[in-house]
Scaffold this motif. Structure first.
Motif, PDB file in Angstrom:
ATOM      1  N   THR A  35       0.613  42.686  51.382  1.00  0.00           N
ATOM      2  CA  THR A  35      -0.014  42.622  52.650  1.00  0.00           C
ATOM      3  C   THR A  35       0.006  41.503  53.495  1.00  0.00           C
ATOM      4  O   THR A  35      -0.071  40.260  53.054  1.00  0.00           O
ATOM      5  N   ILE A  36      -0.215  41.617  54.838  1.00  0.00           N
ATOM      6  CA  ILE A  36       0.328  40.502  55.835  1.00  0.00           C
ATOM      7  C   ILE A  36      -0.669  40.757  56.839  1.00  0.00           C
ATOM      8  O   ILE A  36      -1.078  41.817  57.281  1.00  0.00           O
ATOM      9  N   TYR A  37      -1.491  39.832  57.189  1.00  0.00           N
ATOM     10  CA  TYR A  37      -2.331  39.609  58.437  1.00  0.00           C
ATOM     11  C   TYR A  37      -2.174  38.724  59.407  1.00  0.00           C
ATOM     12  O   TYR A  37      -1.726  37.630  59.194  1.00  0.00           O
ATOM     13  N   ALA A  38      -2.416  39.189  60.691  1.00  0.00           N
ATOM     14  CA  ALA A  38      -2.510  38.199  61.703  1.00  0.00           C
ATOM     15  C   ALA A  38      -3.521  37.081  61.597  1.00  0.00           C
ATOM     16  O   ALA A  38      -4.767  37.625  61.016  1.00  0.00           O
ATOM     17  N   ASP A  39      -3.532  35.847  61.878  1.00  0.00           N
ATOM     18  CA  ASP A  39      -4.358  34.791  61.726  1.00  0.00           C
ATOM     19  C   ASP A  39      -5.954  35.062  62.324  1.00  0.00           C
ATOM     20  O   ASP A  39      -6.916  34.673  61.611  1.00  0.00           O
ATOM     21  N   SER A  40      -5.732  36.001  63.403  1.00  0.00           N
ATOM     22  CA  SER A  40      -7.036  36.165  63.994  1.00  0.00           C
ATOM     23  C   SER A  40      -7.921  37.472  63.237  1.00  0.00           C
ATOM     24  O   SER A  40      -9.155  37.523  63.670  1.00  0.00           O
ATOM     25  N   VAL A  41      -7.246  37.789  62.184  1.00  0.00           N
ATOM     26  CA  VAL A  41      -8.168  38.945  61.720  1.00  0.00           C
ATOM     27  C   VAL A  41      -8.311  38.493  60.329  1.00  0.00           C
ATOM     28  O   VAL A  41      -8.886  39.296  59.301  1.00  0.00           O
ATOM     29  N   LYS A  42      -7.481  37.593  59.642  1.00  0.00           N
ATOM     30  CA  LYS A  42      -7.457  37.086  58.281  1.00  0.00           C
ATOM     31  C   LYS A  42      -9.046  36.910  57.828  1.00  0.00           C
ATOM     32  O   LYS A  42      -9.537  36.095  58.420  1.00  0.00           O
ATOM     33  N   GLY A  43      -9.421  37.671  56.714  1.00  0.00           N
ATOM     34  CA  GLY A  43     -10.627  37.165  56.115  1.00  0.00           C
ATOM     35  C   GLY A  43     -11.821  38.448  56.713  1.00  0.00           C
ATOM     36  O   GLY A  43     -12.944  38.608  56.093  1.00  0.00           O
ATOM     37  N   ARG A  44     -11.433  38.996  57.654  1.00  0.00           N
ATOM     38  CA  ARG A  44     -12.274  40.136  58.323  1.00  0.00           C
ATOM     39  C   ARG A  44     -11.966  41.687  58.119  1.00  0.00           C
ATOM     40  O   ARG A  44     -12.584  42.438  58.193  1.00  0.00           O
ATOM     41  N   PHE A  45     -10.419  41.791  58.126  1.00  0.00           N
ATOM     42  CA  PHE A  45      -9.847  42.872  58.291  1.00  0.00           C
ATOM     43  C   PHE A  45      -9.019  42.996  56.850  1.00  0.00           C
ATOM     44  O   PHE A  45      -8.470  42.526  56.453  1.00  0.00           O
ATOM     45  N   THR A  46      -8.956  44.459  56.473  1.00  0.00           N
ATOM     46  CA  THR A  46      -8.338  44.875  55.189  1.00  0.00           C
ATOM     47  C   THR A  46      -7.592  46.160  55.433  1.00  0.00           C
ATOM     48  O   THR A  46      -8.045  47.128  55.750  1.00  0.00           O
ATOM     49  N   ILE A  47      -6.188  45.705  55.131  1.00  0.00           N
ATOM     50  CA  ILE A  47      -5.527  46.995  55.135  1.00  0.00           C
ATOM     51  C   ILE A  47      -5.118  47.584  53.754  1.00  0.00           C
ATOM     52  O   ILE A  47      -4.956  46.834  52.708  1.00  0.00           O
ATOM     53  N   SER A  48      -5.130  48.721  53.762  1.00  0.00           N
ATOM     54  CA  SER A  48      -4.768  49.574  52.153  1.00  0.00           C
ATOM     55  C   SER A  48      -4.449  50.920  52.664  1.00  0.00           C
ATOM     56  O   SER A  48      -4.089  51.545  53.618  1.00  0.00           O
ATOM     57  N   ARG A  49      -3.612  51.578  51.401  1.00  0.00           N
ATOM     58  CA  ARG A  49      -2.911  52.535  51.430  1.00  0.00           C
ATOM     59  C   ARG A  49      -3.382  53.707  50.499  1.00  0.00           C
ATOM     60  O   ARG A  49      -3.330  53.156  49.325  1.00  0.00           O
ATOM     61  N   ASP A  50      -3.658  54.861  50.505  1.00  0.00           N
ATOM     62  CA  ASP A  50      -3.911  55.893  49.379  1.00  0.00           C
ATOM     63  C   ASP A  50      -2.639  56.702  49.430  1.00  0.00           C
ATOM     64  O   ASP A  50      -2.625  57.631  50.213  1.00  0.00           O
ATOM     65  N   ASN A  51      -1.705  56.697  48.432  1.00  0.00           N
ATOM     66  CA  ASN A  51      -0.686  57.346  48.270  1.00  0.00           C
ATOM     67  C   ASN A  51      -0.846  58.776  48.042  1.00  0.00           C
ATOM     68  O   ASN A  51      -0.240  59.662  48.694  1.00  0.00           O
ATOM     69  N   ASP A  52      -2.047  59.136  47.466  1.00  0.00           N
ATOM     70  CA  ASP A  52      -2.296  60.657  47.224  1.00  0.00           C
ATOM     71  C   ASP A  52      -2.451  61.407  48.529  1.00  0.00           C
ATOM     72  O   ASP A  52      -2.180  62.658  48.753  1.00  0.00           O
ATOM     73  N   LYS A  53      -3.280  60.463  49.340  1.00  0.00           N
ATOM     74  CA  LYS A  53      -3.646  61.230  50.741  1.00  0.00           C
ATOM     75  C   LYS A  53      -2.434  61.070  51.784  1.00  0.00           C
ATOM     76  O   LYS A  53      -3.062  61.390  52.891  1.00  0.00           O
ATOM     77  N   ASN A  54      -1.714  60.149  51.545  1.00  0.00           N
ATOM     78  CA  ASN A  54      -0.529  59.785  52.456  1.00  0.00           C
ATOM     79  C   ASN A  54      -1.328  59.128  53.691  1.00  0.00           C
ATOM     80  O   ASN A  54      -1.033  59.550  55.057  1.00  0.00           O
ATOM     81  N   THR A  55      -2.312  58.363  53.544  1.00  0.00           N
ATOM     82  CA  THR A  55      -3.348  57.742  54.509  1.00  0.00           C
ATOM     83  C   THR A  55      -3.399  56.318  54.299  1.00  0.00           C
ATOM     84  O   THR A  55      -3.497  55.687  52.963  1.00  0.00           O
ATOM     85  N   VAL A  56      -3.170  55.471  55.449  1.00  0.00           N
ATOM     86  CA  VAL A  56      -3.311  54.011  55.532  1.00  0.00           C
ATOM     87  C   VAL A  56      -4.491  53.782  56.270  1.00  0.00           C
ATOM     88  O   VAL A  56      -5.113  54.393  57.222  1.00  0.00           O
ATOM     89  N   TYR A  57      -5.413  52.885  55.887  1.00  0.00           N
ATOM     90  CA  TYR A  57      -6.613  52.378  56.234  1.00  0.00           C
ATOM     91  C   TYR A  57      -6.686  50.884  56.985  1.00  0.00           C
ATOM     92  O   TYR A  57      -5.970  50.265  56.383  1.00  0.00           O
ATOM     93  N   LEU A  58      -7.532  50.724  57.778  1.00  0.00           N
ATOM     94  CA  LEU A  58      -7.716  49.553  58.318  1.00  0.00           C
ATOM     95  C   LEU A  58      -9.315  49.338  58.290  1.00  0.00           C
ATOM     96  O   LEU A  58      -9.971  49.764  59.081  1.00  0.00           O
TER      97      LEU A  58
END
Length: 125
Positions: free
Chosen positions: A57-80
């Protein structure tokens, strides 16, 4: 062809939280890199976060610590997951995907082949 559809945008007060979803479908349903970008009127598309090859996972400095990216492979869905939102986070958020990127290329919007239509996030002060 890959299709990306975002959802979850809306209006939220400063300090609040919001979760964006991006459902991936089509011939290639699992891009190696999934990312979120955002754009305000008159500005270039700005990198927010990415998952590279399903694990890094890689984050912009402006959102680091506040935003989280994740992915559910079973649902083919990416979350923020966006917490502690600020008025400066107001933008149209876009989901992006690509199957060929190297790690050093994930922050550049021009390197992505697949894009969603965008979802508006507005943070009130």
């Amino acid at each position: 062809q890959v299709q990306l559809v975002e959802s979850g945008g809306g209006l939220v007060p400063a300090g609040g939280s919001l979760t964006l979803s991006c459902t991936i479908s089509g011939r290639t349903s699992y891009p190696y890199t999934s990312a979120w970008f955002r754009q305000t009127s008159g500005e270039e598309r700005e990198f927010v976060a990415a998952i590279w090859r399903g694990r890094t996972t890689i984050y912009a400095d402006s959102v680091k610590g506040r935003f989280t990216i994740s992915r559910d492979n079973d649902k083919n869905t990416v979350y923020l997951q966006m917490n502690s939102l600020k008025p400066d986070d107001t933008a149209v958020y876009y989901c992006a995907g690509d199957t060929t990127l190297i790690l050093s290329s994930v922050r550049n919007a021009r390197n992505y082949d697949y894009w969603g239509q965008g979802t508006q996030v507005t943070v009130s002060s």
